[in-house]
Write a protein that holds these residues in place. Structure first.
Motif, PDB file in Angstrom:
ATOM      1  N   MET A 173       1.294  -1.372  -0.098  1.00 53.31           N
ATOM      2  CA  MET A 173      -0.242  -0.014   0.225  1.00 53.31           C
ATOM      3  C   MET A 173       0.978   1.283  -0.113  1.00 53.31           C
ATOM      4  SD  MET A 173      -2.918  -0.603  -0.031  1.00 53.31           S
ATOM      5  CE  MET A 173      -4.427   0.457   0.894  1.00 53.31           C
ATOM      6  N   ARG A 174       2.550   1.482   0.340  1.00 58.32           N
ATOM      7  CA  ARG A 174       2.819   2.198   0.736  1.00 58.32           C
ATOM      8  C   ARG A 174       3.558   2.378  -0.620  1.00 58.32           C
ATOM      9  NH1 ARG A 174       7.161   3.952   5.607  1.00 58.32           N
ATOM     10  NH2 ARG A 174       5.369   4.314   6.010  1.00 58.32           N
ATOM     11  N   LYS A 175       4.357   2.000  -1.123  1.00 60.40           N
ATOM     12  CA  LYS A 175       4.748   2.074  -2.431  1.00 60.40           C
ATOM     13  C   LYS A 175       3.513   2.526  -3.483  1.00 60.40           C
ATOM     14  CE  LYS A 175       8.256  -1.292  -3.946  1.00 60.40           C
ATOM     15  NZ  LYS A 175       8.595  -2.392  -4.698  1.00 60.40           N
ATOM     16  N   ALA A 176       2.246   1.743  -3.605  1.00 58.73           N
ATOM     17  CA  ALA A 176       1.141   2.262  -4.123  1.00 58.73           C
ATOM     18  C   ALA A 176       0.569   3.685  -3.990  1.00 58.73           C
ATOM     19  CB  ALA A 176      -0.232   1.441  -4.644  1.00 58.73           C
ATOM     20  N   ASN A 177       0.479   4.273  -3.070  1.00 60.71           N
ATOM     21  CA  ASN A 177       0.889   5.907  -2.327  1.00 60.71           C
ATOM     22  C   ASN A 177       1.473   6.045  -2.669  1.00 60.71           C
ATOM     23  OD1 ASN A 177      -1.944   5.491  -1.014  1.00 60.71           O
ATOM     24  ND2 ASN A 177      -1.440   4.443   0.856  1.00 60.71           N
ATOM     25  N   PRO A 218      -2.531   9.444   1.509  1.00 59.31           N
ATOM     26  CA  PRO A 218      -2.131   8.958   1.571  1.00 59.31           C
ATOM     27  C   PRO A 218      -3.940   8.656  -0.405  1.00 59.31           C
ATOM     28  CG  PRO A 218      -3.752   7.834   2.944  1.00 59.31           C
ATOM     29  CD  PRO A 218      -3.129   9.683   2.816  1.00 59.31           C
ATOM     30  N   LEU A 219      -3.253   8.988  -0.911  1.00 56.80           N
ATOM     31  CA  LEU A 219      -4.292   8.532  -2.497  1.00 56.80           C
ATOM     32  C   LEU A 219      -5.010   7.634  -2.796  1.00 56.80           C
ATOM     33  CD1 LEU A 219      -3.125  11.149  -4.607  1.00 56.80           C
ATOM     34  CD2 LEU A 219      -5.433  11.666  -3.004  1.00 56.80           C
ATOM     35  N   TYR A 220      -3.931   6.638  -2.712  1.00 53.27           N
ATOM     36  CA  TYR A 220      -4.171   5.327  -3.834  1.00 53.27           C
ATOM     37  C   TYR A 220      -5.416   4.605  -2.646  1.00 53.27           C
ATOM     38  CZ  TYR A 220      -3.837   0.600  -5.253  1.00 53.27           C
ATOM     39  OH  TYR A 220      -4.067  -0.758  -5.808  1.00 53.27           O
ATOM     40  N   SER A 221      -5.052   4.507  -0.981  1.00 56.64           N
ATOM     41  CA  SER A 221      -5.827   4.313   0.451  1.00 56.64           C
ATOM     42  C   SER A 221      -7.208   4.507   0.090  1.00 56.64           C
ATOM     43  CB  SER A 221      -5.543   4.447   1.066  1.00 56.64           C
ATOM     44  OG  SER A 221      -3.936   3.570   0.974  1.00 56.64           O
ATOM     45  N   ILE A 222      -7.551   6.139  -0.327  1.00 59.54           N
ATOM     46  CA  ILE A 222      -8.735   6.799  -0.239  1.00 59.54           C
ATOM     47  C   ILE A 222      -9.236   6.371  -1.571  1.00 59.54           C
ATOM     48  CG2 ILE A 222      -9.520   8.945  -0.401  1.00 59.54           C
ATOM     49  CD1 ILE A 222      -7.790  10.126   1.415  1.00 59.54           C
ATOM     50  N   ILE A 223      -8.649   6.626  -2.513  1.00 60.66           N
ATOM     51  CA  ILE A 223      -9.875   5.646  -4.011  1.00 60.66           C
ATOM     52  C   ILE A 223     -10.300   4.337  -3.394  1.00 60.66           C
ATOM     53  CG2 ILE A 223      -9.076   5.558  -6.448  1.00 60.66           C
ATOM     54  CD1 ILE A 223      -7.340   7.678  -6.245  1.00 60.66           C
ATOM     55  N   LEU A 224      -9.358   4.043  -3.066  1.00 62.53           N
ATOM     56  CA  LEU A 224      -9.017   2.060  -3.250  1.00 62.53           C
ATOM     57  C   LEU A 224     -10.562   2.239  -2.012  1.00 62.53           C
ATOM     58  CD1 LEU A 224      -8.251  -0.394  -3.772  1.00 62.53           C
ATOM     59  CD2 LEU A 224      -7.213  -0.635  -1.981  1.00 62.53           C
ATOM     60  N   VAL A 281      -8.551   4.613   7.735  1.00 63.08           N
ATOM     61  CA  VAL A 281      -8.065   4.807   6.333  1.00 63.08           C
ATOM     62  C   VAL A 281      -6.307   6.169   6.669  1.00 63.08           C
ATOM     63  CG1 VAL A 281      -7.359   4.486   4.074  1.00 63.08           C
ATOM     64  CG2 VAL A 281      -9.503   4.136   4.503  1.00 63.08           C
ATOM     65  N   VAL A 282      -6.474   7.026   6.534  1.00 64.45           N
ATOM     66  CA  VAL A 282      -6.009   8.318   6.603  1.00 64.45           C
ATOM     67  C   VAL A 282      -4.551   7.611   7.822  1.00 64.45           C
ATOM     68  CG1 VAL A 282      -5.155  10.416   5.948  1.00 64.45           C
ATOM     69  CG2 VAL A 282      -7.547   9.726   5.286  1.00 64.45           C
ATOM     70  N   GLN A 283      -5.169   7.617   8.688  1.00 64.67           N
ATOM     71  CA  GLN A 283      -4.016   7.490  10.242  1.00 64.67           C
ATOM     72  C   GLN A 283      -3.179   6.016   8.965  1.00 64.67           C
ATOM     73  OE1 GLN A 283      -6.797   7.474  13.318  1.00 64.67           O
ATOM     74  NE2 GLN A 283      -5.450   7.782  14.694  1.00 64.67           N
ATOM     75  N   THR A 284      -3.871   5.460   9.089  1.00 61.48           N
ATOM     76  CA  THR A 284      -3.635   3.926   9.379  1.00 61.48           C
ATOM     77  C   THR A 284      -2.299   4.058   8.301  1.00 61.48           C
ATOM     78  OG1 THR A 284      -4.847   2.826   8.968  1.00 61.48           O
ATOM     79  CG2 THR A 284      -3.732   1.614   8.666  1.00 61.48           C
ATOM     80  N   TYR A 285      -2.442   4.988   7.207  1.00 61.92           N
ATOM     81  CA  TYR A 285      -1.371   4.523   5.527  1.00 61.92           C
ATOM     82  C   TYR A 285      -0.855   5.797   4.997  1.00 61.92           C
ATOM     83  CZ  TYR A 285      -3.573  -0.101   4.625  1.00 61.92           C
ATOM     84  OH  TYR A 285      -4.108  -0.770   4.340  1.00 61.92           O
ATOM     85  N   ARG A 286      -0.666   6.781   6.693  1.00 61.31           N
ATOM     86  CA  ARG A 286       0.085   8.176   6.541  1.00 61.31           C
ATOM     87  C   ARG A 286       0.877   7.701   5.358  1.00 61.31           C
ATOM     88  NH1 ARG A 286      -1.695  13.721   9.062  1.00 61.31           N
ATOM     89  NH2 ARG A 286       0.758  13.969   8.714  1.00 61.31           N
ATOM     90  N   LEU A 287       1.590   9.111   4.993  1.00 61.46           N
ATOM     91  CA  LEU A 287       3.383   8.918   4.050  1.00 61.46           C
ATOM     92  C   LEU A 287       3.552   9.346   5.470  1.00 61.46           C
ATOM     93  CD1 LEU A 287       2.586   8.924   0.228  1.00 61.46           C
ATOM     94  CD2 LEU A 287       3.156   6.894   1.242  1.00 61.46           C
ATOM     95  N   PRO A 288       5.386   8.884   5.540  1.00 61.01           N
ATOM     96  CA  PRO A 288       5.853   9.514   6.870  1.00 61.01           C
ATOM     97  C   PRO A 288       6.219  10.843   6.027  1.00 61.01           C
ATOM     98  CG  PRO A 288       6.898   7.921   6.559  1.00 61.01           C
ATOM     99  CD  PRO A 288       5.462   7.500   5.224  1.00 61.01           C
ATOM    100  N   THR A 289       6.439  12.002   6.524  1.00 65.78           N
ATOM    101  CA  THR A 289       6.890  13.070   5.438  1.00 65.78           C
ATOM    102  C   THR A 289       8.677  14.237   6.654  1.00 65.78           C
ATOM    103  OG1 THR A 289       5.334  14.088   7.098  1.00 65.78           O
ATOM    104  CG2 THR A 289       5.818  13.710   4.347  1.00 65.78           C
ATOM    105  N   TYR A 290       8.972  15.304   6.076  1.00 66.90           N
ATOM    106  CA  TYR A 290       9.934  15.643   7.578  1.00 66.90           C
ATOM    107  C   TYR A 290       8.711  16.502   7.488  1.00 66.90           C
ATOM    108  CZ  TYR A 290       9.665  18.556   2.904  1.00 66.90           C
ATOM    109  OH  TYR A 290       9.321  19.783   1.561  1.00 66.90           O
ATOM    110  N   SER A 291       7.905  16.531   8.767  1.00 71.10           N
ATOM    111  CA  SER A 291       6.749  17.309   8.804  1.00 71.10           C
ATOM    112  C   SER A 291       7.635  18.177   9.963  1.00 71.10           C
ATOM    113  CB  SER A 291       5.857  16.656   9.764  1.00 71.10           C
ATOM    114  OG  SER A 291       6.692  17.100  10.867  1.00 71.10           O
ATOM    115  N   CYS A 292       7.167  19.880   9.007  1.00 70.49           N
ATOM    116  CA  CYS A 292       7.356  20.832  10.422  1.00 70.49           C
ATOM    117  C   CYS A 292       6.004  21.129  11.425  1.00 70.49           C
ATOM    118  CB  CYS A 292       7.309  22.249   9.355  1.00 70.49           C
ATOM    119  SG  CYS A 292       5.977  22.767   8.594  1.00 70.49           S
ATOM    120  N   TYR A 293       6.649  21.060  12.840  1.00 69.36           N
ATOM    121  CA  TYR A 293       5.591  21.547  13.515  1.00 69.36           C
ATOM    122  C   TYR A 293       6.312  22.653  14.647  1.00 69.36           C
ATOM    123  CZ  TYR A 293       8.358  17.583  15.300  1.00 69.36           C
ATOM    124  OH  TYR A 293       9.048  17.008  16.078  1.00 69.36           O
TER     125      TYR A 293
END
Lengths: 160, 576
Positions: free
Chosen positions: B268-272, B490-496, B535-547
Motif C-alpha cells: 500500500m505504501r508503494k502504491a500510495n 494516502p491517495l491510493y488508499s482513499i480511492i481504494l 484509512v488516512v491514519q493507518t496509511y499516512r506517508l511519513p514526511t519531514y513534517s514541520c510543526y
C-alpha cells in the motif's frame, strides 16, 4: 433487539431555519447584497443534509449470536448504517451501569471487553444505545435476553 | 458447541458433490472453499488435496457432502453420500442438501467416534468468496501480544480470512481445464485476468531497472564533494526546495526498488507513493501550462519590481512615522534619528539591489517556472523560498532590532541587581548579595537610568519588526503545511476505499436471513469497510513534517527577552 429514537421534530427544524433566514435578511438589509440570501439558503440545505447523514440517529439495534459475537448497528435518518461487530472471544460480560449526570441518575447498557493480557481485567467498556437512551425497564429486558445467550456460551465452554 | 459452516454464496447453485475446505476445531467452524463434482476417484482427490496443502500450508480436507436436487430427496443418493463419509474420514461429516428451489437447506452432521452423540446446532453463514479473498483485515487493537498468546486468542475472523486468502491456488483451475477433478468456486466460470495489468507487470521490470540506474547517477552527483563546501552546504540546508527534492528522490528510490513488497502495508505504501507522485507531477504540469499561457510569467516578472518598490516605500513611511511621534508616544529624539536613518539606509541599499537585478528577473523566473514540472510541491517550495528571499530585509531588521533589545534587557536586568546590591554568581548560578564601591554604584545607577529611558524607543522598533517577521513566518508556515498535506495524503488508499471498499476491512457484519423452524439459522456475512479517518491514519506517508518548536508560553518568553525565534522545527534538524 432494536430501539427507535425520537423522530426529527418539525417544530425545531422550522425554528432553526427561520432563525437562520431572519439573520440573513437582517444582513441583507444592512449590506444590500443579495448574495447573502442565497448563501443562507445554501447553508441551510447543506446543514440539513449533514445533520441527517451524520448526526441524527434513527434506530439502534443489537444482534447477539451465541457462538459468533455481538453486532451493534445504528442507522441514521438518511439511511446510512454504521455497524460494529465484536467477537465472542473478546466479550467478557454485558451489564447495566449507573451514571450520575448533573442532577439525575442515568442507566445505560454496556459491553465489557476482555483484556488480552489479563484474563480478569477489562480493556474497554462499549456503551450501547447512546442516542436512543431507553429507560430502565426496556434495558432490563435487553439485559435478560443477553444474559440467557451468554449463559449458554459459558455452559458450552465448560462442557467442551 | 455450535457448529458454524461458512458457505460461499457462489456455490449455492452448484451440482451435487463433496465439500472441501478447512476445519478449525477450536472454534468448531468449517470454512468451505469449493465443491468437487462427480465423477471423481477418491485417491486422486486425496492426492490433489495433499498437493494443495503442501503449496498453501492450509490444511485443506474433505469436509462433507453437498446435494442439490431438483426433485424431492432421493434415498439412494443420500445413502451414497453417507458411504462417502466412510471413504474420506472426517470428524464430523457435514451433509448439506438443498431440495427443489427452496431457500432453506437442511444440514446435518454425522459423528462416528464421539462419546456423547447429541444433536448439534448448526449455523449457516454465507460469504462472498471473491471479496473475502481480496480483503485485508485491519486489526483495531495493537498486535503486541507474544506468540503463544496469539495462538490462543487469534481472532476467528482473521483465521477465516486467512484461509480463503491463502487458498488462491485452489481457485486457479476453472471448469474449462481438463483435469481429473472438477471444482466449483468463485472463479470456476473462467479465471479472471486483465490484459492491461499483465502488460504493465511485464513493462515495469525494465522500467524499474532504468529508473534505479538514473537515480543512482543523480544521488551520486548530489553526494559528490564539490557540493559539500561550506557556503554551498549552508545554502542547501536553508532552502526548502532542496529538502523537498531530496524527499521526492527518496520516494522514487522506494518505488523503483527491485524487491517485491512483502506485506500488505509495504504494498500500500508503494502504491500510495506512486499515486501521490503522479498526481503531484500532473498538478505541477497543469500549473506550468497555466503560467506559460498568455505570457503570465512575463506579467508576473513585470509586477514583481513595482511590488518590491511598493513594499520598500511602505517600510520607509513606517520608519518616518516611527521617527516622529508614533501613536502619541514621545521618543528619544537622538536615538530615534540614529536608528531610523540606519534602517532607511538599508532600505535604500535593498532598492538599488533590486533595480540592479531587474533586467534578469524575467529570465530567471522563466527558468525557475520550468521546474514546476517536477511537481506542485516543488513549485510551492520555490514560492516559499522566493518569499523568504524577497523579505530578507525584514529578517535583517528583525535581527538588528532583536539584538539591540536583547542587549538592553540584559544590561537593565544586571544593573537592576546592582541597584539593589546583588550580583549574579556565575559559579553557583544564583543571585548573591555583594558590596559595591561608591563609584561603581554611581556609574551603575547612571547607566541604569540611561538604559531605562531609552527602553521605549528600542522596544517600539523591536515590536514593529517582530510583528512583520511573524507575518512572513506565518505565511511560510502555511505554505509548508500545504506541502506536507500533499506529501502525506494516502491517495491510493482513499480511492481504494471509495471504489473497492471491501479490500480494506475493519470487520464484518452479519445479517439474519429468513428462517424456518427445524432448519439451521442462516446469516449473511458482509465486509464492514474501514472508515475514511482510520484509512488516512493507518496509511499516512511519513514526511519531514514541520510543526511548532515551542509552546505558547516559551514563545512569549523568548519574545519578551528578545531572543531570536525560529518557530518551525523540521524533523531531523539538530536541536541546539
Amino acid at each position: 433487539l432494536a430501539v427507535r429514537c425520537p423522530r426529527l421534530q418539525l417544530r425545531s427544524l422550522s425554528a432553526v431555519t427561520s432563525a437562520v433566514w431572519l439573520a440573513a435578511y437582517a444582513l441583507f438589509v444592512l449590506s444590500e447584497n443579495s448574495m447573502v440570501l442565497s448563501a443562507a439558503i445554501f447553508i441551510t440545505l447543506i446543514g440539513l443534509i449533514i445533520y441527517l447523514h451524520f448526526v441524527k440517529i434513527d434506530q439502534e439495534s443489537l444482534l447477539v449470536i451465541g457462538s459468533l459475537g455481538i453486532q451493534v448497528t445504528s442507522s441514521y435518518a438518511s439511511g446510512k448504517e454504521s455497524t460494529t461487530f465484536i467477537e465472542m472471544g473478546q466479550v467478557k460480560d454485558v451489564v447495566i451501569n449507573e451514571a450520575i449526570h448533573m442532577q439525575k441518575v442515568v442507566y445505560y447498557l454496556c459491553i465489557l471487553l476482555q483484556d488480552p493480557g489479563d484474563p480478569q481485567g477489562i480493556s474497554e467498556v462499549v456503551p450501547l444505545f447512546q442516542s436512543s437512551k431507553p429507560r430502565l425497564d426496556c434495558l432490563i429486558e435487553v439485559y435478560k435476553s443477553c444474559q440467557e445467550i451468554l449463559e449458554q456460551r459459558k455452559t458450552a465452554l465448560q462442557s467442551s | 458447541m455450535v457448529l458454524k459452516v461458512f458457505f460461499p454464496s457462489c456455490c449455492s447453485s452448484a451440482e451435487s458433490g463433496i465439500l472441501i475446505g478447512r476445519w478449525i476445531s477450536e472454534q468448531s467452524s468449517a470454512v468451505i472453499l469449493a465443491v468437487v463434482h462427480f465423477p471423481f476417484i477418491p485417491v486422486q482427490v486425496k492426492q490433489y488435496l495433499s498437493e494443495v496443502q503442501r503449496v498453501t500450508k492450509v490444511s485443506v480436507s474433505v469436509l462433507g457432502s453437498w446435494s442439490n436436487s431438483k426433485q424431492e430427496k432421493e434415498e439412494s443418493l443420500s445413502e451414497f453420500l453417507e458411504d462417502l463419509g466412510t471413504i474420506f474420514s472426517h470428524e464430523p461429516w457435514i451433509q448439506i442438501s438443498k431440495e427443489g428451489g427452496s431457500k432453506f437447506w437442511s444440514c446435518s452432521t454425522l459423528q462416528k467416534h464421539s462419546n456423547n452423540p447429541k444433536e448439534e446446532e448448526i449455523i449457516l453463514v454465507y460469504y462472498d468468496q471473491r471479496k473475502v479473498m481480496l480483503s485485508h483485515l485491519h486489526p483495531p487493537l495493537d498486535t503486541a501480544t507474544s506468540a503463544d498468546h496469539k495462538a490462543d486468542d487469534a481472532s476467528k475472523l482473521s483465521a477465516i480470512f486467512d484461509t480463503v486468502a491463502k487458498s488462491k491456488i485452489l481457485f486457479m483451475t476453472d471448469r474449462y481445464d481438463d483435469g481429473p477433478i472438477k471444482l466449483t468456486h468463485w472463479q470456476s466460470d473462467g479465471v479472471e485476468a486483465s490484459i492491461i495489468v499483465e502488460l504493465m507487470k511485464q513493462a515495469s521490470v525494465p522500467a524499474c531497472m532504468l529508473l534505479t540506474f538514473l537515480l543512482s547517477l543523480i544521488s551520486g552527483i548530489c553526494r559528490s564533494r564539490v557540493l559539500k563546501f561550506w557556503p554551498l552546504s549552508f545554502l542547501w540546508s536553508k532552502l526548502s526546495t532542496c529538502e523537498q527534492l531530496g524527499h521526492r528522490l527518496q520516494h522514487l528510490q522506494v518505488i523503483s526498488s527491485n524487491k517485491k513488497a512483502q506485506t500488505q502495508t509495504q504494498l500500500m505504501r508503494k502504491a500510495n507513493i506512486f499515486v501521490s507522485l503522479l498526481i503531484d507531477v500532473a498538478l505541477g504540469i497543469l500549473l506550468m501550462s497555466w503560467l506559460y499561457r498568455k505570457n503570465r510569467i512575463g506579467h508576473l516578472a513585470d509586477t514583481l519590481i513595482p511590488v518590491a518598490d511598493h513594499v520598500a516605500e511602505e517600510l520607509q513611511d513606517l520608519l518616518q512615522w516611527l521617527m516622529g511621534a508614533p501613536a502619541g508616544l514621545k521618543m528619544n529624539r537622538a536615538l530615534d534619528q540614529v536608528l531610523g536613518r540606519f534602517f532607511l539606509y538599508h532600505i535604500h541599499l535593498w532598492i538599488s539591489y533590486i533595480h540592479l537585478m531587474s533586467p534578469f528577473i524575467e529570465m530567471i523566473l522563466w527558468y525557475v517556472g520550468l521546474s514546476a514540472c517536477l511537481g506542485l510541491t516543488v513549485a510551492l517550495c520555490i514560492l516559499s523560498d522566493i518569499i523568504a528571499l524577497l523579505t530578507f530585509h525584514i529578517y535583517c531588521f528583525y535581527v538588528y532590532g532583536a539584538r539591540l533589545y536583547c542587549l538592553k534587557i540584559y544590561g537593565l536586568s544586571s544593573l537592576w541587581r546592582l541597584f539593589r546590591g546583588k550580583k549574579w554568581n556565575v559559579l553557583r548560578q544564583r543571585v548573591d548579595s555583594c558590596s559595591y564601591d561608591l563609584d561603581q554604584l554611581f556609574i551603575g545607577t547612571l547607566l541604569f537610568t540611561i538604559l531605562l529611558f531609552l527602553l521605549p524607543t528600542t522596544a517600539l522598533y523591536y515590536l514593529v519588526f517582530t510583528l512583520l517577521r511573524l507575518l512572513v513566518v506565518i505565511v511560510q508556515g502555511l505554505i509548508h503545511l500545504l506541502v506536507d498535506l500533499i506529501d502525506s495524503l494516502p491517495l491510493y488508499s482513499i480511492i481504494l476505499r471509495l471504489c473497492r471498499s471491501y479490500r480494506l476491512a475493519a470487520g464484518v457484519k452479519f445479517r439474519v436471513l429468513e428462517q424456518q423452524d427445524g432448519k439451521p439459522l442462516r446469516l449473511l456475512m458482509q465486509i464492514n469497510p474501514l472508515s475514511y479517518g482510520s484509512v488516512v491514519q493507518t496509511y499516512r506517508l511519513p514526511t519531514y513534517s514541520c510543526y511548532p518548536k515551542d509552546s505558547w508560553t516559551s514563545l512569549c518568553k523568548k519574545l519578551f527577552l528578545g531572543e531570536l525565534i525560529y518557530p518551525w522545527k523540521h524533523k531531523g534538524e539538530k536541536q541546539d
